[in-house]
Design a protein around this motif. Structure first.
Motif, PDB file in Angstrom:
ATOM      1  N   ALA A  55       0.801  -1.229   0.000  1.00  0.00           N
ATOM      2  CA  ALA A  55       0.000   0.000   0.000  1.00  0.00           C
ATOM      3  C   ALA A  55       0.835   1.282   0.000  1.00  0.00           C
ATOM      4  N   GLN A  56       2.166   1.181  -0.006  1.00  0.00           N
ATOM      5  CA  GLN A  56       2.983   2.389  -0.054  1.00  0.00           C
ATOM      6  C   GLN A  56       3.150   2.885  -1.488  1.00  0.00           C
ATOM      7  N   ILE A  57       3.406   4.192  -1.600  1.00  0.00           N
ATOM      8  CA  ILE A  57       3.538   4.866  -2.894  1.00  0.00           C
ATOM      9  C   ILE A  57       4.847   5.649  -2.907  1.00  0.00           C
ATOM     10  N   HIS A  58       5.514   5.618  -4.047  1.00  0.00           N
ATOM     11  CA  HIS A  58       6.703   6.450  -4.273  1.00  0.00           C
ATOM     12  C   HIS A  58       6.481   7.232  -5.565  1.00  0.00           C
ATOM     13  N   THR A  59       6.700   8.549  -5.507  1.00  0.00           N
ATOM     14  CA  THR A  59       6.531   9.404  -6.681  1.00  0.00           C
ATOM     15  C   THR A  59       7.821  10.175  -6.929  1.00  0.00           C
ATOM     16  N   TYR A  60       8.198  10.285  -8.200  1.00  0.00           N
ATOM     17  CA  TYR A  60       9.357  11.099  -8.551  1.00  0.00           C
ATOM     18  C   TYR A  60       9.111  11.778  -9.887  1.00  0.00           C
ATOM     19  N   THR A  61       9.862  12.839 -10.124  1.00  0.00           N
ATOM     20  CA  THR A  61       9.782  13.579 -11.381  1.00  0.00           C
ATOM     21  C   THR A  61      11.161  13.608 -12.019  1.00  0.00           C
ATOM     22  N   SER A  62      11.186  13.411 -13.333  1.00  0.00           N
ATOM     23  CA  SER A  62      12.438  13.474 -14.076  1.00  0.00           C
ATOM     24  C   SER A  62      12.169  14.185 -15.395  1.00  0.00           C
ATOM     25  N   ASN A  63      13.162  14.188 -16.273  1.00  0.00           N
ATOM     26  CA  ASN A  63      12.988  14.894 -17.542  1.00  0.00           C
ATOM     27  C   ASN A  63      13.718  14.209 -18.671  1.00  0.00           C
ATOM     28  N   CYS A  64      13.391  14.635 -19.889  1.00  0.00           N
ATOM     29  CA  CYS A  64      14.135  14.188 -21.060  1.00  0.00           C
ATOM     30  C   CYS A  64      14.074  15.279 -22.120  1.00  0.00           C
ATOM     31  N   PHE A  65      15.023  15.226 -23.036  1.00  0.00           N
ATOM     32  CA  PHE A  65      15.116  16.192 -24.122  1.00  0.00           C
ATOM     33  C   PHE A  65      15.030  15.445 -25.443  1.00  0.00           C
ATOM     34  N   LEU A  66      14.151  15.915 -26.325  1.00  0.00           N
ATOM     35  CA  LEU A  66      13.999  15.323 -27.649  1.00  0.00           C
ATOM     36  C   LEU A  66      14.487  16.302 -28.710  1.00  0.00           C
ATOM     37  N   THR A  67      14.837  15.762 -29.863  1.00  0.00           N
ATOM     38  CA  THR A  67      15.227  16.610 -30.986  1.00  0.00           C
ATOM     39  C   THR A  67      14.037  16.955 -31.875  1.00  0.00           C
ATOM     40  N   SER A  68      12.864  16.435 -31.539  1.00  0.00           N
ATOM     41  CA  SER A  68      11.639  16.740 -32.274  1.00  0.00           C
ATOM     42  C   SER A  68      10.517  17.026 -31.276  1.00  0.00           C
ATOM     43  N   PRO A  69       9.415  17.633 -31.731  1.00  0.00           N
ATOM     44  CA  PRO A  69       8.352  18.015 -30.799  1.00  0.00           C
ATOM     45  C   PRO A  69       7.411  16.883 -30.392  1.00  0.00           C
ATOM     46  N   ILE A  70       7.613  15.699 -30.953  1.00  0.00           N
ATOM     47  CA  ILE A  70       6.741  14.564 -30.638  1.00  0.00           C
ATOM     48  C   ILE A  70       7.599  13.339 -30.348  1.00  0.00           C
ATOM     49  N   GLY A  71       7.255  12.628 -29.293  1.00  0.00           N
ATOM     50  CA  GLY A  71       7.978  11.412 -28.960  1.00  0.00           C
ATOM     51  C   GLY A  71       7.200  10.577 -27.970  1.00  0.00           C
ATOM     52  N   ALA A  72       7.860   9.567 -27.450  1.00  0.00           N
ATOM     53  CA  ALA A  72       7.236   8.675 -26.475  1.00  0.00           C
ATOM     54  C   ALA A  72       8.335   7.996 -25.666  1.00  0.00           C
ATOM     55  N   MET A  73       7.937   7.509 -24.502  1.00  0.00           N
ATOM     56  CA  MET A  73       8.847   6.739 -23.656  1.00  0.00           C
ATOM     57  C   MET A  73       8.131   5.483 -23.168  1.00  0.00           C
ATOM     58  N   SER A  74       8.885   4.436 -22.980  1.00  0.00           N
ATOM     59  CA  SER A  74       8.384   3.208 -22.370  1.00  0.00           C
ATOM     60  C   SER A  74       9.564   2.522 -21.704  1.00  0.00           C
ATOM     61  N   GLY A  75       9.271   1.489 -20.946  1.00  0.00           N
ATOM     62  CA  GLY A  75      10.369   0.781 -20.310  1.00  0.00           C
ATOM     63  C   GLY A  75       9.914  -0.153 -19.226  1.00  0.00           C
ATOM     64  N   PHE A  76      10.829  -0.411 -18.287  1.00  0.00           N
ATOM     65  CA  PHE A  76      10.508  -1.287 -17.166  1.00  0.00           C
ATOM     66  C   PHE A  76      11.457  -1.009 -16.010  1.00  0.00           C
ATOM     67  N   TYR A  77      11.013  -1.424 -14.834  1.00  0.00           N
ATOM     68  CA  TYR A  77      11.842  -1.399 -13.632  1.00  0.00           C
ATOM     69  C   TYR A  77      12.167  -2.842 -13.264  1.00  0.00           C
ATOM     70  N   ASN A  78      13.371  -3.070 -12.770  1.00  0.00           N
ATOM     71  CA  ASN A  78      13.704  -4.336 -12.133  1.00  0.00           C
ATOM     72  C   ASN A  78      13.506  -4.131 -10.642  1.00  0.00           C
ATOM     73  N   MET A  79      12.706  -5.015 -10.047  1.00  0.00           N
ATOM     74  CA  MET A  79      12.402  -4.915  -8.626  1.00  0.00           C
ATOM     75  C   MET A  79      12.681  -6.260  -7.963  1.00  0.00           C
ATOM     76  N   VAL A  80      12.863  -6.229  -6.661  1.00  0.00           N
ATOM     77  CA  VAL A  80      13.062  -7.461  -5.910  1.00  0.00           C
ATOM     78  C   VAL A  80      11.943  -7.582  -4.876  1.00  0.00           C
ATOM     79  N   ASN A  81      11.425  -8.789  -4.749  1.00  0.00           N
ATOM     80  CA  ASN A  81      10.435  -9.123  -3.738  1.00  0.00           C
ATOM     81  C   ASN A  81      11.213  -9.596  -2.505  1.00  0.00           C
TER      82      ASN A  81
END
Length: 128
Positions: free
Chosen positions: A79-105
């Motif tokens: 039930a805990q939450i972690h929030t963070y903000t980051s940034n990125c720079f693109l060379t064009s006005p349109i883009g997208a991001m995707s990915g994954f986190y590796n986590m341990v139980n």
């Protein structure tokens, strides 16, 4: 806003266009993104690493990998939450991001992957 749940971990992402900047005589489009990680499982988990695929409309793709997120490896009890903000720079006005986190139980000591849903990066005055 986009959301996705993988193995009881809910990822929510919002993004914003922040403006343009010049670096080395080249124009870049600056975006921020806010990620909320919510542990909806019954186990304590820790985020170990990130893997991002960053696309822009000029067909440039950048892979960014590293330990933790913004210098942290958050531990999330149920039930805990972690929030963070980051940034990125693109060379064009349109883009997208995707990915994954590796986590341990912590209960099983197994490492697992949590998908980050694809989200758009778009200059706010561009419309179809």
């Amino acid at each position: 806003m986009v959301q996705q749940v993988t193995n009881g971990i809910k990822i929510t992402v919002t993004s914003n266009f922040e403006g343009t900047s010049y670096r080395n005589y080249k124009l870049y489009y600056a975006f921020t993104y806010r990620v909320t990680i919510e542990n909806q499982s019954n186990e304590t988990v820790q985020l170990l690493a990130r893997h991002w695929k960053i696309f822009d409309s000029l067909n440039n793709t950048e892979i960014v990998e590293g330990s933790g997120v913004i210098g942290e490896k958050p531990i999330l009890k149920p039930a805990q939450i972690h929030t963070y903000t980051s940034n990125c720079f693109l060379t064009s006005p349109i883009g997208a991001m995707s990915g994954f986190y590796n986590m341990v139980n912590f209960a099983t000591t197994k490492i697992f992957k949590v998908n980050i849903p694809t989200f758009q990066l778009m200059v706010s005055n561009i419309h179809n």
